[in-house]
Motif scaffolding. Structure first.
Motif, mmCIF file in Angstrom:
data_model
loop_
_atom_site.group_PDB
_atom_site.id
_atom_site.type_symbol
_atom_site.label_atom_id
_atom_site.label_comp_id
_atom_site.label_asym_id
_atom_site.label_seq_id
_atom_site.Cartn_x
_atom_site.Cartn_y
_atom_site.Cartn_z
ATOM 1 N N ALA A 134 40.875 -109.248 -63.691
ATOM 2 C CA ALA A 134 40.353 -107.800 -63.560
ATOM 3 C C ALA A 134 39.136 -108.124 -64.875
ATOM 4 O O ALA A 134 38.178 -107.246 -64.534
ATOM 5 C CB ALA A 134 41.604 -107.056 -64.098
ATOM 6 N N ALA A 135 39.308 -108.713 -65.859
ATOM 7 C CA ALA A 135 38.179 -108.973 -66.754
ATOM 8 C C ALA A 135 36.852 -109.250 -66.266
ATOM 9 O O ALA A 135 35.726 -108.837 -66.369
ATOM 10 C CB ALA A 135 38.616 -109.779 -67.913
ATOM 11 N N ASP A 136 37.097 -110.488 -65.083
ATOM 12 C CA ASP A 136 35.747 -110.878 -64.522
ATOM 13 C C ASP A 136 35.173 -109.713 -63.775
ATOM 14 O O ASP A 136 33.857 -109.632 -63.586
ATOM 15 C CB ASP A 136 36.190 -111.768 -63.448
ATOM 16 N N VAL A 137 35.985 -108.798 -63.043
ATOM 17 C CA VAL A 137 35.448 -107.906 -62.398
ATOM 18 C C VAL A 137 34.770 -106.647 -63.267
ATOM 19 O O VAL A 137 33.517 -106.207 -63.014
ATOM 20 C CB VAL A 137 36.518 -107.049 -61.736
ATOM 21 N N ARG A 138 35.167 -106.431 -64.476
ATOM 22 C CA ARG A 138 34.699 -105.630 -65.206
ATOM 23 C C ARG A 138 33.174 -106.322 -65.782
ATOM 24 O O ARG A 138 32.255 -105.299 -65.788
ATOM 25 C CB ARG A 138 35.606 -105.276 -66.588
ATOM 26 N N LEU A 139 33.301 -107.376 -66.116
ATOM 27 C CA LEU A 139 32.047 -108.035 -66.378
ATOM 28 C C LEU A 139 30.823 -107.749 -65.424
ATOM 29 O O LEU A 139 29.740 -107.708 -65.747
ATOM 30 C CB LEU A 139 32.208 -109.363 -66.725
ATOM 31 N N LEU A 140 31.226 -108.136 -64.289
ATOM 32 C CA LEU A 140 30.346 -107.992 -63.157
ATOM 33 C C LEU A 140 29.826 -106.686 -62.835
ATOM 34 O O LEU A 140 28.617 -106.358 -62.543
ATOM 35 C CB LEU A 140 31.103 -108.471 -61.708
ATOM 36 N N ARG A 141 30.737 -105.460 -63.270
ATOM 37 C CA ARG A 141 30.144 -104.419 -63.035
ATOM 38 C C ARG A 141 28.991 -103.973 -64.149
ATOM 39 O O ARG A 141 28.186 -103.203 -63.841
ATOM 40 C CB ARG A 141 31.450 -103.329 -63.297
ATOM 41 N N GLU A 142 29.419 -104.685 -65.362
ATOM 42 C CA GLU A 142 28.388 -104.513 -66.165
ATOM 43 C C GLU A 142 26.935 -105.046 -65.840
ATOM 44 O O GLU A 142 25.971 -104.636 -66.029
ATOM 45 C CB GLU A 142 28.772 -105.051 -67.551
ATOM 46 N N ARG A 143 27.220 -106.248 -65.332
ATOM 47 C CA ARG A 143 25.961 -106.966 -64.737
ATOM 48 C C ARG A 143 25.170 -106.354 -63.831
ATOM 49 O O ARG A 143 24.015 -106.298 -63.632
ATOM 50 C CB ARG A 143 26.453 -108.429 -64.344
ATOM 51 N N TYR A 144 25.941 -105.759 -62.758
ATOM 52 C CA TYR A 144 25.470 -105.050 -61.622
ATOM 53 C C TYR A 144 25.830 -103.531 -61.540
ATOM 54 O O TYR A 144 26.490 -103.028 -60.577
ATOM 55 C CB TYR A 144 25.980 -105.784 -60.220
ATOM 56 N N PRO A 145 25.444 -102.877 -62.418
ATOM 57 C CA PRO A 145 25.909 -101.264 -62.700
ATOM 58 C C PRO A 145 25.360 -100.509 -61.377
ATOM 59 O O PRO A 145 24.430 -100.673 -60.750
ATOM 60 C CB PRO A 145 24.904 -100.765 -63.659
ATOM 61 N N GLY A 146 26.341 -99.945 -60.841
ATOM 62 C CA GLY A 146 26.257 -98.988 -59.568
ATOM 63 C C GLY A 146 26.313 -99.718 -58.387
ATOM 64 O O GLY A 146 26.371 -99.258 -57.185
ATOM 65 N N VAL A 147 26.540 -101.150 -58.216
ATOM 66 C CA VAL A 147 26.879 -101.837 -57.154
ATOM 67 C C VAL A 147 28.247 -101.843 -56.846
ATOM 68 O O VAL A 147 29.193 -101.990 -57.367
ATOM 69 C CB VAL A 147 26.203 -103.173 -57.363
ATOM 70 N N PRO A 148 28.842 -101.333 -55.563
ATOM 71 C CA PRO A 148 30.041 -101.395 -55.265
ATOM 72 C C PRO A 148 30.555 -102.577 -55.071
ATOM 73 O O PRO A 148 30.112 -103.551 -54.715
ATOM 74 C CB PRO A 148 30.173 -100.521 -53.744
ATOM 75 N N VAL A 149 32.144 -102.470 -55.588
ATOM 76 C CA VAL A 149 32.920 -103.885 -55.512
ATOM 77 C C VAL A 149 33.799 -103.712 -54.521
ATOM 78 O O VAL A 149 34.744 -102.816 -54.411
ATOM 79 C CB VAL A 149 33.617 -103.990 -56.814
ATOM 80 N N VAL A 150 33.715 -104.664 -53.483
ATOM 81 C CA VAL A 150 34.715 -104.630 -52.298
ATOM 82 C C VAL A 150 35.713 -105.833 -52.819
ATOM 83 O O VAL A 150 35.146 -107.171 -53.020
ATOM 84 C CB VAL A 150 34.125 -105.178 -51.017
ATOM 85 N N ALA A 151 36.895 -105.561 -52.704
ATOM 86 C CA ALA A 151 37.948 -106.898 -53.239
ATOM 87 C C ALA A 151 38.672 -107.149 -52.028
ATOM 88 O O ALA A 151 39.177 -106.242 -51.280
ATOM 89 C CB ALA A 151 38.770 -106.323 -54.209
ATOM 90 N N TYR A 152 38.417 -108.485 -51.717
ATOM 91 C CA TYR A 152 39.193 -109.097 -50.564
ATOM 92 C C TYR A 152 40.669 -108.813 -50.895
ATOM 93 O O TYR A 152 41.079 -108.884 -52.073
ATOM 94 C CB TYR A 152 39.065 -110.499 -50.500
ATOM 95 N N VAL A 153 41.462 -108.594 -49.917
ATOM 96 C CA VAL A 153 42.877 -108.149 -50.082
ATOM 97 C C VAL A 153 43.617 -109.391 -50.773
ATOM 98 O O VAL A 153 44.665 -109.278 -51.360
ATOM 99 C CB VAL A 153 43.748 -107.854 -48.888
#
Ligand code: 13P
Ligand code: SF4
Length: 342
Positions: A134-153
């Motif tokens: 989850a921390a990786d995803v939070r960092l990615l959101r900071e790096r790519y603000p506004g880009v939607p995140v699609v998580a593979y199941v």
């Protein structure tokens, strides 16, 4: 709940002879891939699991990679990750036994917070789910603000909770296209993401996760198979490397591959995916010859009949998800389920 009559006495109606008699019709289903000498090893457990399912008001959901004695003899519902998620949302029984890996059981729990969801082996993981936090995803959101995140199941509930929407191999294209944006983060499978970019024309920002089963297939392997079996149909899973996907005749989820074989009945086919798929498909379509350079998933193979029996006898291992995480993760899964298939 009724008390359970566990254990059996050889020679009695509850013993091996009784189990063999009661499961003879099931052996007919799997005899093409299970030699008669091996069947007694399975019969007692299958017989006990069928009884325990009734006693516990339980239902068994099994992924397409489960071995034939599970897939064809004790499962009530079988399919790919998308089928299992959709069906888990509709289940009536009190107990769900998920014969697959942990993220699949977690998804079933997210969709059935009031039901008991069991996984026969808690260690049944997935190299993709283990590749991102989850921390990786939070960092990615900071790096790519506004880009939607699609998580593979194939991710933990914590990762799903940080995402906007989930996808599976069966609906990834529809999910990405439903967002209607030029740039999307698709996590964590790098190959699925790269394959999707080619398919959709959308700019996909990948993570570096890999499926340890599908990353091993190579384009050279396909060329060798084609040389050895002229006219063979090659089906590949989208977790395979892009150069493998480029050489395949058809690319789809495990269920899509199975449906393709049922629809098109190729004379000879190779499924570039986990080995039990070929066994299960060959039972369903005996007229189709399966050529088998396949790779085993050690996580899927942790699920066995004795462990399913123990799960039902002892009601373990129960899958739980933290409430706050669950409500956000459920939103991502439900949003995925609402996307119309292409
Ligand atoms: P499917 O959803 O296509 O069944 O894939 C799940 C999986 O784990 C493939 O490796
Ligand atoms: Fe995970 Fe690959 Fe195994 Fe599927 S086959 S459960 S993606 S490691």
């Amino acid at each position: 709940m009724s008390s359970l009559s566990v254990g059996s006495t050889p020679g009695s109606a509850n013993g091996l002879a009784g189990a063999l008699a009661r499961t003879a019709h099931l052996y007919e289903r799997v005899k093409a891939v299970i030699p008669p000498i091996e069947w007694p090893v399975f019969a007692s457990d299958i017989d006990a699991i069928l009884r325990l399912k009734r006693e516990r008001n339980a239902i068994v959901l099994a992924h397409n990679y489960q071995t034939p004695e599970i897939f064809h003899c004790v499962a009530d519902i079988v399919g790919d990750s998308l089928v299992l998620a959709r069906e888990a949302a509709r289940v009536d029984a009190a107990v769900i036994v998920l014969c697959g890996v942990h993220f699949m059981a977690e998804t079933a729990k997210l969709l059935n917070p009031e039901k008991t969801v069991l996984i026969p082996d808690l260690e049944a993981g997935c190299s993709l789910a283990a590749s991102i936090t989850a921390a990786d995803v939070r960092l990615l959101r900071e790096r790519y603000p506004g880009v939607p995140v699609v998580a593979y199941v194939n991710t933990s509930a914590e990762v799903k909770a940080e995402s906007d929407i989930c996808c599976t191999s069966g609906n990834a294209r529809a999910v990405v296209e439903s967002l209607g944006v030029p740039r999307v983060l698709v996590l964590p499978d790098e190959y699925l993401a790269r394959n999707l970019a080619v398919e959709t024309g959308v700019e996909i920002i990948p993570w570096h996760g890999r499926c340890e089963v599908h990353e091993r297939f190579t384009a050279a392997e396909i060329r060798d198979v084609r040389a050895a079996h002229p006219g063979i149909t090659v089906l590949a899973h989208p977790e395979c490397p892009p150069e493998v996907v480029a050489e395949a005749d058809y690319v789809g989820s495990t269920q899509a591959m199975s449906d393709y074989v049922g629809r098109r009945r190729p004379a000879r086919v190779v499924l570039l995916t986990e080995c039990s798929m070929s066994d299960n498909v060959s039972i369903q379509h005996p007229e189709v010859a399966l050529v088998r350079p396949c790779n085993l998933c050690p996580h899927m193979k942790r699920i066995t009949l004795p462990k399913i029996r123990t799960a039902l006898e002892t009601m373990r291992h129960e899958v739980t998800v933290d409430r706050a995480v669950a409500s956000r993760a459920r939103h991502a899964v439900e949003r995925m389920l609402a996307v119309k298939p292409r």
